[in-house]
Design an enzyme around this catalytic site. Structure first.
Site, PDB file in Angstrom:
ATOM      1  N   GLU A 211       0.812  -1.220   0.000  1.00  0.00           N
ATOM      2  CA  GLU A 211       0.000   0.000   0.000  1.00  0.00           C
ATOM      3  C   GLU A 211       0.844   1.268   0.000  1.00  0.00           C
ATOM      4  O   GLU A 211       0.333   2.365   0.213  1.00  0.00           O
ATOM      5  CB  GLU A 211      -0.948  -0.008   1.198  1.00  0.00           C
ATOM      6  CG  GLU A 211      -1.936  -1.163   1.188  1.00  0.00           C
ATOM      7  CD  GLU A 211      -3.148  -0.932   0.300  1.00  0.00           C
ATOM      8  OE1 GLU A 211      -3.722   0.166   0.337  1.00  0.00           O
ATOM      9  OE2 GLU A 211      -3.529  -1.875  -0.437  1.00  0.00           O
TER      10      GLU A 211
ATOM     11  N   HIS B 250      -4.560   2.186   7.090  1.00  0.00           N
ATOM     12  CA  HIS B 250      -3.141   2.407   6.836  1.00  0.00           C
ATOM     13  C   HIS B 250      -2.513   2.951   8.114  1.00  0.00           C
ATOM     14  O   HIS B 250      -3.187   3.580   8.939  1.00  0.00           O
ATOM     15  CB  HIS B 250      -2.918   3.413   5.697  1.00  0.00           C
ATOM     16  CG  HIS B 250      -3.383   2.930   4.369  1.00  0.00           C
ATOM     17  ND1 HIS B 250      -4.226   3.664   3.557  1.00  0.00           N
ATOM     18  CD2 HIS B 250      -3.140   1.781   3.699  1.00  0.00           C
ATOM     19  CE1 HIS B 250      -4.475   2.985   2.452  1.00  0.00           C
ATOM     20  NE2 HIS B 250      -3.827   1.836   2.517  1.00  0.00           N
TER      21      HIS B 250
ATOM     22  N   CYS C  57      -2.895  11.797   3.258  1.00  0.00           N
ATOM     23  CA  CYS C  57      -3.245  10.853   2.192  1.00  0.00           C
ATOM     24  C   CYS C  57      -3.016  11.448   0.811  1.00  0.00           C
ATOM     25  O   CYS C  57      -2.753  10.723  -0.149  1.00  0.00           O
ATOM     26  CB  CYS C  57      -4.711  10.439   2.310  1.00  0.00           C
ATOM     27  SG  CYS C  57      -5.025   9.144   3.528  1.00  0.00           S
TER      28      CYS C  57
END
Length: 446
Positions: free
Chosen positions: A175, A246, A367
Site C-alpha cells: 500500500e 493504513h 493521504c
C-alpha cells in the site's frame, strides 16, 4: 552533509471523484457511500492545500489523475463495443465493477509508491516502487499508470530509479508510503526507515477488516532499494480493527519526531528499541505518544489527527502539524493537537486545512501527498512543468472550473458524457503539466 528538502507530490483530484463506498475498513468511505460529491470543489481544495505548502517555502509538485472511467478494465472483464456502450453495459449488468472502474482514488498519493531517498539507497539514487494496491479492485488498477507518472516527473535515470510494482499477488500486498516513515537528523543525512506492516504472508489473518500491507512486500522493497537502517514494526491489530486501514491514520513522523497513537504498533516497546538502535550515532528519536485515554480510537478516526502533514518549515525551530479541520472540530482531538504547541516537544504549532471532500472518503492531508526527499540537484532534475507555482495554480484552477462538474451522484457515473468530459479534460491537462501526448491510454489508442 548535502542539503536536501522534503518535497510533497500531491495527487490532483480527478473528474470522477465520488462516494460509492469501495473500501472495506475505511469507515468514512462506508459511511458516506451514496452521497453526492463535488469534484470541482474537491480539486480546488487540493490546490489550496498545495498553495499553503508552497507558501511555507516547501517544494511542491502535482501528480496528475489517472484516466477514469477505466474502460480497459471493463473490456478485460468481457464488455465490448464502443467505449460508451462498454460503460453503460457495465453499469447495467455489473454496477460494482463499473463503480471500481470510475474511482478517482489515485488522488491519495500517499499510496502511490514507497520512496527511498538517495542518502539511504545503496546506489545513491532516489528509488520508487509503485504500490500494487491489490487488496481493493479499484486501487489495483493504479500501479502501472503510477509508474508512468513517476517516470515523467523523475525522468533522469542517473538520479532516479522508478521500479515496477511488486507482483500482484496477496503475499506481496503493498500500500505504499502510507505505511512508511523516515526519521533523520536532517533530510540530507542518513535516516531510519520504518516499514510498517499489518500481516505476514503465510500467517492467518482473521480480522474484521483487511490488513492491507504484508511484511514480505516491504522486505522486498527494502532489498530492491537497498534502503539502509530498516525497521519492520507491525501495525497494531486494534488500530486496523478500529478503522486505521493504513498506518498513517495512527502515526506520522519526520526528522527526529515520531507522533503516534498508543495503538499504532502491536509492540510499541520493541518498535522504540529498534528505532533507537538503528538511529544510534545519528540522532536521538523523539517519541510523541497519545494515549487511548486522551484520544479514543473513535475520535481518532473521526478527526484524522494523525493523518496530518508534519512539516519542517524554513525559519521555524519546531515542526508544524498541518491537520484537517475535522481535528479542530473534534473537542478531544483539538485538545490533543493544541497541547502539542504548549509543550516543550518537537511540534511547535498546528494549522488546519479544509479537505472535506477527500475526508468524506477517508483521506486527510497526509493521504493526498507523496513525500520525496530531494537534494538541490535532484529537485532541479524533476519535471519543471509539474512544480507548483502561483502561475500553475491559476492555470489548474481555470482548467478545473471549466472542466469539472460541481455535483456528481453515484448514478451520474453511468453517464456516457462523463467519459468524454473526463478524457477531454485530461487531454488538456497533459499540455499544462508537460506530460506529452501519449501519457494516458486513450491518447495512445486514438
Amino acid at each position: 552533509m548535502i542539503s536536501a528538502f522534503e518535497a510533497n507530490c500531491d495527487g490532483l483530484v480527478g473528474p470522477t471523484h465520488s462516494y460509492v463506498g469501495l473500501s472495506p475498513g475505511n469507515l468514512a468511505s462506508t459511511r458516506n457511500a451514496g452521497e453526492v460529491s463535488n469534484p470541482r470543489g474537491a480539486a480546488l481544495e487540493g490546490l489550496a492545500k498545495m498553495r499553503r505548502l508552497a507558501d511555507l517555502g516547501l517544494p511542491q509538485f502535482v501528480l496528475p489523475p489517472h484516466e477514469r472511467p477505466a474502460v480497459s478494465l471493463l473490456r478485460q472483464l468481457g464488455f465490448s463495443g464502443p467505449d460508451e456502450i462498454v460503460l453503460t453495459s457495465a453499469w447495467r449488468d455489473a454496477p460494482a465493477l463499473a463503480a471500481a472502474a470510475c474511482s478517482a482514488s489515485p488522488m491519495w498519493a500517499a499510496n502511490a509508491a514507497t520512496v527511498t531517498p538517495s542518502a539511504d539507497a545503496a546506489d545513491g539514487r532516489v528509488h520508487f516502487t509503485p504500490a500494487n494496491l491489490l487488496t481493493n479492485l479499484h486501487r489495483s488498477l493504479e500501479g502501472r499508470q503510477t509508474a508512468r507518472s513517476l517516470r515523467r516527473l523523475f525522468a533522469d535515470e542517473t538520479r532516479f530509479a522508478v521500479h515496477d510494482p511488486l507482483p500482484a499477488q496477496p503475499h506481496f500486498a503493498d500500500e505504499g508510503a502510507a505505511n512508511h516513515v523516515r526519521l533523520c537528523a536532517e533530510h540530507g543525512g542518513p535516516g531510519v526507515n520504518l516499514f510498517v506492516w499489518g500481516r505476514e504472508a503465510w500467517s492467518h489473518w482473521d480480522g474484521r477488516f483487511p490488513a492491507r500491507q504484508t511484511k514480505e512486500a516491504f522486505e522486498a522493497i527494502q532489498r530492491r532499494h537497498g534502503a539502509a537502517r530498516a525497521v519492520f514494526p507491525q501495525q497494531g491489530k486494534a488500530a486496523i480493527e478500529g478503522g486505521a486501514f493504513h498506518n498513517d491514520v495512527v502515526c506520522v513522523g519526520t526528522r527526529e519526531c515520531l507522533f503516534f497513537h498508543e495503538r499504532a504498533f502491536e509492540d510499541r516497546a520493541t518498535m522504540a528499541r529498534e528505532v533507537r538502535a538503528a538511529a544510534s550515532g545519528l540522532f536521538e528519536p523523539a517519541f510523541v505518544e497519545v494515549t487511548e485515554a486522551d484520544l479514543p480510537m473513535a475520535d481518532l478516526v473521526a478527526s484524522y489527527l494523525f493523518n496530518s502533514q508534519l512539516l519542517v518549515v524554513p525559519g521555524e525551530d519546531r515542526l508544524v502539524l498541518l491537520a484537517p479541520v475535522e481535528t479542530r472540530d473534534n473537542p478531544r482531538a483539538y485538545a490533543v493537537a493544541e497541547s502539542l504547541a504548549t509543550s516543550n516537544g518537537p511540534i511547535g504549532r498546528v494549522e488546519y486545512v479544509d479537505v472535506r471532500q477527500s475526508m468524506r472518503n477517508g483521506g486527510g492531508p497526509a493521504c493526498l501527498r507523496l513525500r520525496v526527499v530531494l537534494t538541490e540537484a535532484e529537485l532541479a532534475a524533476a519535471n519543471p512543468a509539474q512544480r507548483f507555482t502561483a502561475d500553475l495554480q491559476d492555470a489548474l484552477a481555470d482548467w478545473i472550473t471549466r472542466r469539472y462538474r460541481d455535483r456528481l451522484s453515484p448514478a451520474d457515473l453511468a453517464d456516457a458524457k462523463l467519459l468524454t468530459e473526463s478524457r477531454e479534460a485530461l487531454d488538456e491537462l497533459t499540455q499544462i503539466l508537460g506530460l506529452g501526448d501519449d501519457f494516458y491510454p486513450f491518447q495512445r489508442t486514438a
